[in-house]
Motif scaffolding. Structure first.
Motif, PDB file in Angstrom:
ATOM      1  N   PRO A  69       0.840  -1.200   0.000  1.00 21.37           N
ATOM      2  CA  PRO A  69       0.000   0.000   0.000  1.00 21.37           C
ATOM      3  C   PRO A  69       0.872   1.245   0.000  1.00 21.37           C
ATOM      4  CG  PRO A  69       0.050  -0.983   2.194  1.00 21.37           C
ATOM      5  CD  PRO A  69       0.752  -1.947   1.280  1.00 21.37           C
ATOM      6  N   LYS A  70       0.283   2.350  -0.368  1.00 19.66           N
ATOM      7  CA  LYS A  70       1.053   3.575  -0.569  1.00 19.66           C
ATOM      8  C   LYS A  70       1.842   3.974   0.676  1.00 19.66           C
ATOM      9  CE  LYS A  70       0.417   8.027  -2.854  1.00 19.66           C
ATOM     10  NZ  LYS A  70      -0.583   8.929  -3.481  1.00 19.66           N
ATOM     11  N   ARG A  71       1.255   3.779   1.854  1.00 15.77           N
ATOM     12  CA  ARG A  71       1.913   4.217   3.084  1.00 15.77           C
ATOM     13  C   ARG A  71       3.169   3.403   3.402  1.00 15.77           C
ATOM     14  NH1 ARG A  71      -2.154   3.221   7.965  1.00 15.77           N
ATOM     15  NH2 ARG A  71      -3.553   4.260   6.501  1.00 15.77           N
ATOM     16  N   GLU A  72       3.271   2.179   2.847  1.00 15.46           N
ATOM     17  CA  GLU A  72       4.419   1.310   3.108  1.00 15.46           C
ATOM     18  C   GLU A  72       5.400   1.242   1.945  1.00 15.46           C
ATOM     19  OE1 GLU A  72       3.438  -2.349   6.212  1.00 15.46           O
ATOM     20  OE2 GLU A  72       3.542  -2.748   4.074  1.00 15.46           O
ATOM     21  N   ARG A  73       5.011   1.801   0.820  1.00 16.93           N
ATOM     22  CA  ARG A  73       5.769   1.573  -0.407  1.00 16.93           C
ATOM     23  C   ARG A  73       7.195   2.106  -0.323  1.00 16.93           C
ATOM     24  NH1 ARG A  73       2.351   3.654  -4.882  1.00 16.93           N
ATOM     25  NH2 ARG A  73       1.031   1.974  -4.141  1.00 16.93           N
ATOM     26  N   ALA A  74       7.356   3.308   0.205  1.00 14.71           N
ATOM     27  CA  ALA A  74       8.698   3.893   0.273  1.00 14.71           C
ATOM     28  C   ALA A  74       9.616   3.062   1.165  1.00 14.71           C
ATOM     29  CB  ALA A  74       8.631   5.332   0.782  1.00 14.71           C
ATOM     30  N   MET A  75       9.060   2.529   2.255  1.00 20.25           N
ATOM     31  CA  MET A  75       9.865   1.683   3.141  1.00 20.25           C
ATOM     32  C   MET A  75      10.321   0.430   2.407  1.00 20.25           C
ATOM     33  SD  MET A  75       8.845   0.061   6.862  1.00 20.25           S
ATOM     34  CE  MET A  75       8.242   1.663   7.409  1.00 20.25           C
ATOM     35  N   ALA A  76       9.413  -0.164   1.624  1.00 17.44           N
ATOM     36  CA  ALA A  76       9.767  -1.366   0.870  1.00 17.44           C
ATOM     37  C   ALA A  76      10.822  -1.052  -0.182  1.00 17.44           C
ATOM     38  CB  ALA A  76       8.525  -1.959   0.214  1.00 17.44           C
ATOM     39  N   ILE A  77      10.659   0.064  -0.885  1.00 12.20           N
ATOM     40  CA  ILE A  77      11.629   0.446  -1.911  1.00 12.20           C
ATOM     41  C   ILE A  77      12.981   0.734  -1.273  1.00 12.20           C
ATOM     42  CG2 ILE A  77      12.218   2.219  -3.607  1.00 12.20           C
ATOM     43  CD1 ILE A  77       9.202   2.430  -4.214  1.00 12.20           C
ATOM     44  N   GLY A  78      12.970   1.429  -0.148  1.00 14.37           N
ATOM     45  CA  GLY A  78      14.226   1.683   0.554  1.00 14.37           C
ATOM     46  C   GLY A  78      14.911   0.405   0.984  1.00 14.37           C
ATOM     47  N   PHE A  79      14.110  -0.606   1.335  1.00 14.63           N
ATOM     48  CA  PHE A  79      14.684  -1.887   1.748  1.00 14.63           C
ATOM     49  C   PHE A  79      15.363  -2.593   0.584  1.00 14.63           C
ATOM     50  CE2 PHE A  79      14.144  -6.511   2.085  1.00 14.63           C
ATOM     51  CZ  PHE A  79      14.871  -6.766   3.247  1.00 14.63           C
ATOM     52  N   ILE A 121      16.720   4.423   5.496  1.00 10.33           N
ATOM     53  CA  ILE A 121      16.367   5.605   6.291  1.00 10.33           C
ATOM     54  C   ILE A 121      15.432   6.507   5.497  1.00 10.33           C
ATOM     55  CG2 ILE A 121      17.277   7.757   7.255  1.00 10.33           C
ATOM     56  CD1 ILE A 121      19.725   6.162   8.172  1.00 10.33           C
ATOM     57  N   GLY A 122      15.760   6.756   4.239  1.00 15.17           N
ATOM     58  CA  GLY A 122      14.901   7.598   3.411  1.00 15.17           C
ATOM     59  C   GLY A 122      13.521   7.002   3.220  1.00 15.17           C
ATOM     60  N   GLY A 123      13.474   5.688   2.965  1.00 17.91           N
ATOM     61  CA  GLY A 123      12.179   5.046   2.790  1.00 17.91           C
ATOM     62  C   GLY A 123      11.359   5.027   4.059  1.00 17.91           C
ATOM     63  N   ALA A 124      12.006   4.720   5.180  1.00 18.74           N
ATOM     64  CA  ALA A 124      11.289   4.668   6.452  1.00 18.74           C
ATOM     65  C   ALA A 124      10.775   6.043   6.852  1.00 18.74           C
ATOM     66  CB  ALA A 124      12.204   4.117   7.545  1.00 18.74           C
ATOM     67  N   ALA A 125      11.571   7.093   6.597  1.00 16.77           N
ATOM     68  CA  ALA A 125      11.146   8.447   6.943  1.00 16.77           C
ATOM     69  C   ALA A 125       9.907   8.847   6.145  1.00 16.77           C
ATOM     70  CB  ALA A 125      12.282   9.435   6.690  1.00 16.77           C
ATOM     71  N   ARG A 137       1.456   8.987   9.449  1.00 14.55           N
ATOM     72  CA  ARG A 137       0.962   9.935  10.448  1.00 14.55           C
ATOM     73  C   ARG A 137       0.166  11.077   9.841  1.00 14.55           C
ATOM     74  NH1 ARG A 137       3.978   6.652  12.207  1.00 14.55           N
ATOM     75  NH2 ARG A 137       4.286   6.112  14.393  1.00 14.55           N
ATOM     76  N   GLY A 138      -0.310  10.863   8.634  1.00 18.71           N
ATOM     77  CA  GLY A 138      -1.244  11.785   8.026  1.00 18.71           C
ATOM     78  C   GLY A 138      -0.638  12.985   7.340  1.00 18.71           C
ATOM     79  N   VAL A 139       0.680  13.012   7.198  1.00 18.06           N
ATOM     80  CA  VAL A 139       1.314  14.111   6.475  1.00 18.06           C
ATOM     81  C   VAL A 139       0.931  14.026   5.003  1.00 18.06           C
ATOM     82  CG1 VAL A 139       3.532  15.126   5.801  1.00 18.06           C
ATOM     83  CG2 VAL A 139       3.210  14.226   8.113  1.00 18.06           C
ATOM     84  N   ASN A 140       0.737  15.162   4.369  1.00 24.64           N
ATOM     85  CA  ASN A 140       0.423  15.195   2.948  1.00 24.64           C
ATOM     86  C   ASN A 140       1.402  14.319   2.180  1.00 24.64           C
ATOM     87  OD1 ASN A 140       1.185  16.560   0.157  1.00 24.64           O
ATOM     88  ND2 ASN A 140      -0.958  17.037   0.574  1.00 24.64           N
ATOM     89  N   PRO A 141       0.901  13.429   1.289  1.00 26.96           N
ATOM     90  CA  PRO A 141       1.803  12.500   0.599  1.00 26.96           C
ATOM     91  C   PRO A 141       2.946  13.185  -0.150  1.00 26.96           C
ATOM     92  CG  PRO A 141      -0.464  11.813   0.293  1.00 26.96           C
ATOM     93  CD  PRO A 141      -0.512  13.150   0.985  1.00 26.96           C
ATOM     94  N   GLY A 142       2.661  14.318  -0.778  1.00 31.26           N
ATOM     95  CA  GLY A 142       3.726  15.029  -1.481  1.00 31.26           C
ATOM     96  C   GLY A 142       4.815  15.493  -0.544  1.00 31.26           C
TER      97      GLY A 142
END
Length: 438
Positions: A127-137, A290-294, A301-306
């Protein structure tokens, strides 16, 4: 049925695939000293062999992305892994510079689907909220692969020769390709996925987002897919391409000229190069997750996706400018600190920019195509960075000041592109295959 988070098994498979691809890329760099005399390689011909790989990927990666969108991640990524085995192992048969250049060209074609296929798989499984963490991994593999190649390839060369090092590295691609084809399915077709995980994966996607090939997506959405060449009509697409090119310029400085810089400019011994010289690489390995997890933390936490995508990306790009300070550092320690900050920074920016590429894709059928264009931009930097560095070194008497200044300026360009060219992290509008600049 295993009670596991299958999506993270997918991420592990992606990490292994990316790692193996980068081991194959780095194999020539590690083996080159042992190959030079036997194959009569001049510095110019060896440089062409290095550059050919990146140059062909400028074209092979968009085609690889198109193929993954057309025929699906499972088939195309497995075929790519099989080609890594064939063309890496074939390097053991070369008899001179020209045959070496040919197999490197073919390997560059075979590695074209790697980045776009990985991005598409992450889009399909997270899902979108986890995608950056997965890509960073899984993107850690792009840093870990070259680090792993150094001890692994040198050990094989010392034991049985440089030709067998290519066979050994290529065999990893064969094993991975078989495992990927056997394991990978879409979430709703995978026998290990529980209803709970399937619901979690699908929380922010519609029926079209759950499809894989272009034909399936068109049938599910009721709308035609966007042609990959139409992506060039979006300002946001150009923005992510600029960011990727600029950060990749610094990455490929580290891949190519960095050892020479430490030895000739900063007075490192070979022992120091092989030990202390690894520190910026380790910093890069840490930077990706680190970048993906951040980004994922901010979005959860509801921050605007952009903002969630751009904030860690901008921080990372700003860190990248510190590479220039190393040129004016009197001590080796200070130079390594500045270089490590820069290396970590461009890696921190990696997962957010790849995530943005998936986020802004106009349709599900363009995710891999977007990834292919992004990887192509990075490959263009991979070809130009060592060339431009060499030209600047020859044209000035200030050592590496000019190349490091060029890299820092590109970081500023990337920051401006991220702020003024890239819009929100939402799918771009589809307008009759002739998109407006948005």
């Amino acid at each position: 049925m295993p009670r596991v988070n299958v999506r993270w098994l997918v991420a592990v498979m992606l990490f292994l695939g990316v790692t193996i691809a980068w081991v194959d890329r780095a194999n020539l760099s590690v083996a080159a000293p042992a190959m030079t005399d036997e194959l009569h390689l001049t510095p110019t011909l060896l440089g062409v062999a290095f550059g050919t790989f990146s140059l062909v990927q400028v074209f092979s990666q968009p085609l690889g992305g198109w193929a993954a969108d057309r025929w699906g991640t499972r088939v195309v990524f497995a075929a790519a892994g099989l080609s890594w085995f064939v063309f890496t192992a074939a390097t053991a048969l070369v008899r001179g510079a020209y045959s070496l250049i040919v197999v490197r060209l073919l390997l560059g074609i075979g590695e074209g689907p790697q980045s776009p296929s990985a991005l598409k798989a992450a889009s399909e499984w997270f899902p979108k909220r986890e995608r950056a963490m997965a890509i960073g991994f899984y993107q850690v593999g792009s840093e870990f692969g070259p680090v792993l190649a150094l001890p692994m390839i040198t050990a094989v060369i010392a034991a049985i020769g440089w030709r067998w090092s290519f066979v050994a590295a290529g065999a990893l691609g064969l094993v991975w390709a078989i495992a990927w084809f056997a394991f990978y399915r879409l979430p709703d077709r995978h026998p290990w996925v529980t209803p709970e995980e399937l619901a979690y994966i699908g929380q922010d996607r519609d029926e079209a987002r759950a499809a894989q090939t272009a034909e399936e997506i068109e049938a599910a959405s009721g709308e035609p897919t966007v042609r990959w060449r139409d992506l060039f009509g979006y300002r946001s697409v150009w923005g992510v391409l600029v960011v990727m090119f600029c950060r990749s310029f610094i990455i490929f400085f580290f891949v190519t000229w960095y050892p020479t810089y430490l030895v000739e400019e900063k007075g490192f011994t070979l022992l120091q190069l092989g030990t202390l010289g690894m520190i910026p690489g380790i910093a890069a390995i840490l930077g990706n997750p680190i970048g993906g997890a951040a980004s994922s933390y901010l979005m959860a936490r509801g921050v605007n996706p952009g903002v969630a995508r751009k904030a860690p990306m901008l921080v990372g790009l700003a860190m990248g400018t510190t590479m220039l300070l190393s040129a004016f550092s009197a001590s080796q320690t200070a130079a390594l600190v500045y270089l490590s900050i820069a290396s970590a920074g461009v890696s921190i920016a990696s997962a957010p920019v790849w995530s943005l590429a998936a986020d802004i894709s106009p349709t599900p059928g363009t995710v891999a195509s977007m990834g292919g264009l992004l990887a192509s931009s990075g490959a263009a930097a991979g070809f130009l960075a060592p060339t431009v560095t060499g030209v600047l070194l020859a044209a000035t008497d200030a050592g590496f000041v000019a190349p490091l200044l060029a890299g820092s300026i590109l970081m500023v360009v990337a920051i401006l592109a991220a702020i003024f060219m890239i819009g929100d992290a939402t799918p771009l509008p589809v307008k009759d295959h002739h998109p407006q600049t948005t």
